[in-house]
Design a protein around this motif. Structure first.
Motif, PDB file in Angstrom:
ATOM      1  N   THR A 293      42.514  47.383  45.973  1.00 16.55           N
ATOM      2  CA  THR A 293      42.472  46.066  45.330  1.00 16.55           C
ATOM      3  C   THR A 293      41.793  45.120  46.307  1.00 16.55           C
ATOM      4  OG1 THR A 293      44.583  46.569  44.285  1.00 16.55           O
ATOM      5  CG2 THR A 293      43.853  44.284  44.204  1.00 16.55           C
ATOM      6  N   ASN A 294      40.647  44.567  45.891  1.00 19.88           N
ATOM      7  CA  ASN A 294      40.010  43.587  46.765  1.00 19.88           C
ATOM      8  C   ASN A 294      39.820  42.279  46.026  1.00 19.88           C
ATOM      9  OD1 ASN A 294      37.752  44.103  45.201  1.00 19.88           O
ATOM     10  ND2 ASN A 294      36.382  44.436  46.924  1.00 19.88           N
ATOM     11  N   MET A 295      39.418  41.254  46.757  1.00 19.69           N
ATOM     12  CA  MET A 295      39.272  39.926  46.177  1.00 19.69           C
ATOM     13  C   MET A 295      38.032  39.294  46.784  1.00 19.69           C
ATOM     14  SD  MET A 295      42.213  37.022  46.087  1.00 19.69           S
ATOM     15  CE  MET A 295      41.926  35.350  45.513  1.00 19.69           C
TER      16      MET A 295
ATOM     17  N   LYS B  99      33.410  35.220  50.552  1.00 13.11           N
ATOM     18  CA  LYS B  99      34.127  36.131  51.450  1.00 13.11           C
ATOM     19  C   LYS B  99      34.768  37.246  50.623  1.00 13.11           C
ATOM     20  CE  LYS B  99      35.576  32.541  54.773  1.00 13.11           C
ATOM     21  NZ  LYS B  99      34.351  32.471  55.510  1.00 13.11           N
ATOM     22  N   GLU B 100      34.810  38.420  51.217  1.00  9.55           N
ATOM     23  CA  GLU B 100      35.513  39.536  50.577  1.00  9.55           C
ATOM     24  C   GLU B 100      36.782  39.836  51.363  1.00  9.55           C
ATOM     25  OE1 GLU B 100      33.597  43.389  50.634  1.00  9.55           O
ATOM     26  OE2 GLU B 100      35.375  44.319  49.745  1.00  9.55           O
ATOM     27  N   TYR B 101      37.862  40.029  50.631  1.00  7.84           N
ATOM     28  CA  TYR B 101      39.162  40.344  51.228  1.00  7.84           C
ATOM     29  C   TYR B 101      39.684  41.643  50.624  1.00  7.84           C
ATOM     30  CZ  TYR B 101      39.201  35.262  52.030  1.00  7.84           C
ATOM     31  OH  TYR B 101      38.896  33.981  52.394  1.00  7.84           O
ATOM     32  N   VAL B 102      40.539  42.316  51.370  1.00  9.71           N
ATOM     33  CA  VAL B 102      41.354  43.380  50.792  1.00  9.71           C
ATOM     34  C   VAL B 102      42.747  42.808  50.592  1.00  9.71           C
ATOM     35  CG1 VAL B 102      42.462  45.577  51.339  1.00  9.71           C
ATOM     36  CG2 VAL B 102      40.023  45.289  51.716  1.00  9.71           C
ATOM     37  N   ILE B 103      43.304  43.069  49.426  1.00 10.47           N
ATOM     38  CA  ILE B 103      44.679  42.614  49.182  1.00 10.47           C
ATOM     39  C   ILE B 103      45.602  43.740  49.613  1.00 10.47           C
ATOM     40  CG2 ILE B 103      46.369  41.916  47.444  1.00 10.47           C
ATOM     41  CD1 ILE B 103      44.158  40.487  45.979  1.00 10.47           C
ATOM     42  N   ASP B 104      46.400  43.391  50.593  1.00 10.63           N
ATOM     43  CA  ASP B 104      47.136  44.402  51.336  1.00 10.63           C
ATOM     44  C   ASP B 104      48.614  44.127  51.171  1.00 10.63           C
ATOM     45  OD1 ASP B 104      47.513  46.421  53.015  1.00 10.63           O
ATOM     46  OD2 ASP B 104      46.265  45.637  54.640  1.00 10.63           O
TER      47      ASP B 104
END
Ligand SMILES: O=P(O)(O)OC[C@H]1O[C@](O)(COP(=O)(O)O)[C@@H](O)[C@@H]1O
Ligand SMILES: [Mg+2]
Ligand SMILES: [Mg+2]
Length: 302
Positions: free
Chosen positions: A130-132, A141-146
């Protein structure tokens, strides 16, 4: 303003694992249709309800609108941000277990609003991870939802277990920009339904690019952000305004791609310039590398 936008993005982050967890067991169609005349899945309604409840609990959020409900929901206690949401983009992919996403568009004007009134836009992609992806202040910006890393560290430190507090986003790319050399294309709609000018543009780009089309705009746009290229859900012979909706899909995706150095177009102008006329209005969507969108506009003008 910026804290308020962060509050909205945080709630989207915290809600993503719950939307994802709610997909299992919600793969059947409901009898009701959404305002666009499409059948909704139980998962669409569940995601919409979760996101509405949590966003309207934020003081700064004045109203919430979504693809799945006729009317705008106003907060009881004011606020200055107006959030438009596609709770599950590409939800017909749920039956075949393919990617889907959640899209949020954060405006500082009451809806329906033009894309130039966006203060931020973001999507969550429920893929193998799942990324955002978040666009604001001209940057992406790209994030990983962790959720698991945070849960593990919290339980090790003996903190409480509110599931909504367990998700955090971790930056994996703090400057998402479209690669200069585009690789992929993906176009929606049935090929015989494409107008001739669009079809001849496709003949041209398919000589240069590789096809990537997955049936969820958000998955296809993610391919374009990563590899460069173009995604479109164009005007069709049977649907001159295409399929996608300006407030919930066209504007936020146009904003994200433009902040990443690309272009968006309804065929003649940036999606962010399109005059909003009604909440659920549809718009032809073309987004990607500047040169590919410029060429598309030229082809459609001939
Ligand atoms: O099934 P088609 O006609 O290719 O349409 C796919 C397009 O429709 C959408 O699924 C529309 O979005 P929703 O699933 O939110 O209604 C896009 O994500 C996708 O690009
Ligand atoms: Mg959608
Ligand atoms: Mg949807």
């Amino acid at each position: 303003m910026s804290d308020a936008i962060t509050a909205v993005l945080d709630v989207v982050t915290e809600t993503a694992p719950d939307v994802r967890a709610g997909l299992t067991g919600r793969r059947e169609y409901e009898t009701d249709e959404n305002p666009s005349g499409e059948q909704m899945l139980a998962a669409d309604i569940h995601a919409d309800q979760l996101i509405e409840d949590r966003l309207l609990a934020i003081d700064a959020v004045a109203s919430y609108a979504s693809e799945e409900r006729d009317d705008i929901v106003e907060a009881d206690d004011g606020g200055h941000l107006h959030v438009a949401c596609d709770p599950l983009d590409g939800s017909s992919n749920l039956k075949s277990n393919n990617v889907m996403g959640t899209i949020v568009a954060i405006y500082d004007e009451p809806l329906p609003a033009a894309g130039k009134h966006l203060k931020a836009a973001a999507y969550v992609l429920y893929g193998p991870i799942t990324n955002m992806v978040v666009a604001r202040d001209g940057e992406v910006k790209e994030y990983v939802i962790d959720s698991e890393a945070r849960s593990a560290s919290k339980s090790a430190s003996g903190e409480g277990s509110d599931p909504r507090a367990d998700a955090e986003r971790r930056v994996v790319d703090d400057d998402v920009t479209l690669p200069d050399d585009p690789v992929v294309y993906g176009f929606g709609g049935r090929v015989p339904d494409w107008p001739d000018d669009f079809a001849s543009y496709v003949d041209d780009v398919e000589q240069e690019l590789k096809l990537r089309y997955g049936g969820a705009m958000i998955g296809d746009v993610s391919q374009v952000l990563e590899y460069g290229g173009i995604f479109a859900y164009p005007a069709l012979e049977s649907a001159p305004n295409g399929k996608l909706r300006l407030q919930f899909e066209g504007n936020p995706i146009g904003y994200i791609i433009e902040c990443a150095g690309g272009r968006s177009s309804d065929g003649t102008q940036s999606l962010l310039e399109v005059e909003p006329t009604e909440l659920h209005q549809r718009v032809p969507v073309h987004v990607g590398n500047e040169d590919l969108v410029d060429r598309l506009e030229t082809a459609l003008a001939e």
